[in-house]
Design an enzyme around this catalytic site. Sequence first.
Site, PDB file in Angstrom:
ATOM      1  N   HIS A  46       0.812  -1.214   0.000  1.00 32.97           N
ATOM      2  CA  HIS A  46       0.000   0.000   0.000  1.00 32.97           C
ATOM      3  C   HIS A  46       0.851   1.273   0.000  1.00 32.97           C
ATOM      4  O   HIS A  46       1.677   1.472   0.887  1.00 32.97           O
ATOM      5  CB  HIS A  46      -0.911   0.018   1.238  1.00 32.97           C
ATOM      6  CG  HIS A  46      -1.816   1.225   1.283  1.00 32.97           C
ATOM      7  ND1 HIS A  46      -3.077   1.227   0.738  1.00 32.97           N
ATOM      8  CD2 HIS A  46      -1.616   2.473   1.780  1.00 32.97           C
ATOM      9  CE1 HIS A  46      -3.626   2.420   0.913  1.00 32.97           C
ATOM     10  NE2 HIS A  46      -2.755   3.192   1.543  1.00 32.97           N
ATOM     11  N   HIS A  96      -2.535   3.635  -8.311  1.00 33.02           N
ATOM     12  CA  HIS A  96      -2.897   2.749  -9.421  1.00 33.02           C
ATOM     13  C   HIS A  96      -2.581   3.444 -10.733  1.00 33.02           C
ATOM     14  O   HIS A  96      -2.718   4.660 -10.862  1.00 33.02           O
ATOM     15  CB  HIS A  96      -4.377   2.364  -9.362  1.00 33.02           C
ATOM     16  CG  HIS A  96      -5.290   3.524  -9.120  1.00 33.02           C
ATOM     17  ND1 HIS A  96      -5.485   4.064  -7.875  1.00 33.02           N
ATOM     18  CD2 HIS A  96      -6.036   4.259  -9.978  1.00 33.02           C
ATOM     19  CE1 HIS A  96      -6.323   5.085  -7.967  1.00 33.02           C
ATOM     20  NE2 HIS A  96      -6.666   5.239  -9.228  1.00 33.02           N
TER      21      HIS A  96
HETATM   22  P1  5GP Z   1      -8.969   7.260  -9.669  1.00 32.18           P
HETATM   23  O1  5GP Z   1     -10.106   8.212  -9.917  1.00 32.18           O
HETATM   24  O2  5GP Z   1      -8.650   7.130  -8.193  1.00 32.18           O
HETATM   25  O3  5GP Z   1      -7.747   7.556 -10.503  1.00 32.18           O
HETATM   26  O4  5GP Z   1      -9.453   5.853 -10.182  1.00 32.18           O
HETATM   27  C1  5GP Z   1     -10.115   4.934  -9.382  1.00 32.18           C
HETATM   28  C2  5GP Z   1     -10.618   3.851 -10.313  1.00 32.18           C
HETATM   29  O5  5GP Z   1     -10.895   2.710  -9.541  1.00 32.18           O
HETATM   30  C3  5GP Z   1     -11.896   4.230 -11.047  1.00 32.18           C
HETATM   31  O6  5GP Z   1     -11.685   4.097 -12.445  1.00 32.18           O
HETATM   32  C4  5GP Z   1     -12.927   3.239 -10.510  1.00 32.18           C
HETATM   33  O7  5GP Z   1     -13.831   2.828 -11.498  1.00 32.18           O
HETATM   34  C5  5GP Z   1     -12.072   2.098 -10.017  1.00 32.18           C
HETATM   35  N1  5GP Z   1     -12.595   1.349  -8.887  1.00 32.18           N
HETATM   36  C6  5GP Z   1     -13.078   1.881  -7.728  1.00 32.18           C
HETATM   37  N2  5GP Z   1     -13.424   0.890  -6.877  1.00 32.18           N
HETATM   38  C7  5GP Z   1     -13.155  -0.282  -7.519  1.00 32.18           C
HETATM   39  C8  5GP Z   1     -13.321  -1.653  -7.154  1.00 32.18           C
HETATM   40  O8  5GP Z   1     -13.791  -2.009  -6.061  1.00 32.18           O
HETATM   41  N3  5GP Z   1     -12.952  -2.587  -8.076  1.00 32.18           N
HETATM   42  C9  5GP Z   1     -12.425  -2.244  -9.295  1.00 32.18           C
HETATM   43  N4  5GP Z   1     -12.086  -3.233 -10.114  1.00 32.18           N
HETATM   44  N5  5GP Z   1     -12.262  -0.947  -9.661  1.00 32.18           N
HETATM   45  C10 5GP Z   1     -12.625   0.018  -8.798  1.00 32.18           C
HETATM   46 ZN    ZN Z   2      -4.147  -0.231  -0.200  1.00 34.84          ZN
END
Ligand code: 5GP
Ligand code: ZN
Length: 110
Positions: A46, A96
Amino acid sequence: MENCVFCKIAKKEIPSNLVYEDEYTVAFNDLNPQAPVHILVIPKKHYASLNEVDDPVIMGALLNAVKETAKKLNISDYRTVINTGKGAGQEVFHIHLHMLAGRPLKWPPG
Ligand code: 5GP
Ligand code: ZN
């Protein structure tokens, strides 16, 4: 980290569609895809965001995992995005790398 959904995915405590895994990383399909291919690559360890990553091995492993995932899926053209901080659209605070592919991706993104 407790209550971190991506830690739970990395530990396989909650199911996801894993597309790639190595010693340091896992890659899985985004829940809410923004392109026909939308994969998230994360470190197993993490770190809240890119700003917290203090290990060059992890830095390299993340990009290597992107490349290996593309190779595995036979994808040659794709975009890699890292949103860092709320103001840049980060919603999940476990670093990510988004991989987007399968449709034309214009630049600048708009
Ligand atoms: P961020 O906006 O933080 O760059 O992207 C977060 C991403 O994580 C989003 O595209 C969202 O759809 C994805 N996401 C959020 N929660 C989950 C989850 O529980 N499982 C998966 N596979 N994707 C998730
Ligand atoms: Zn984490």
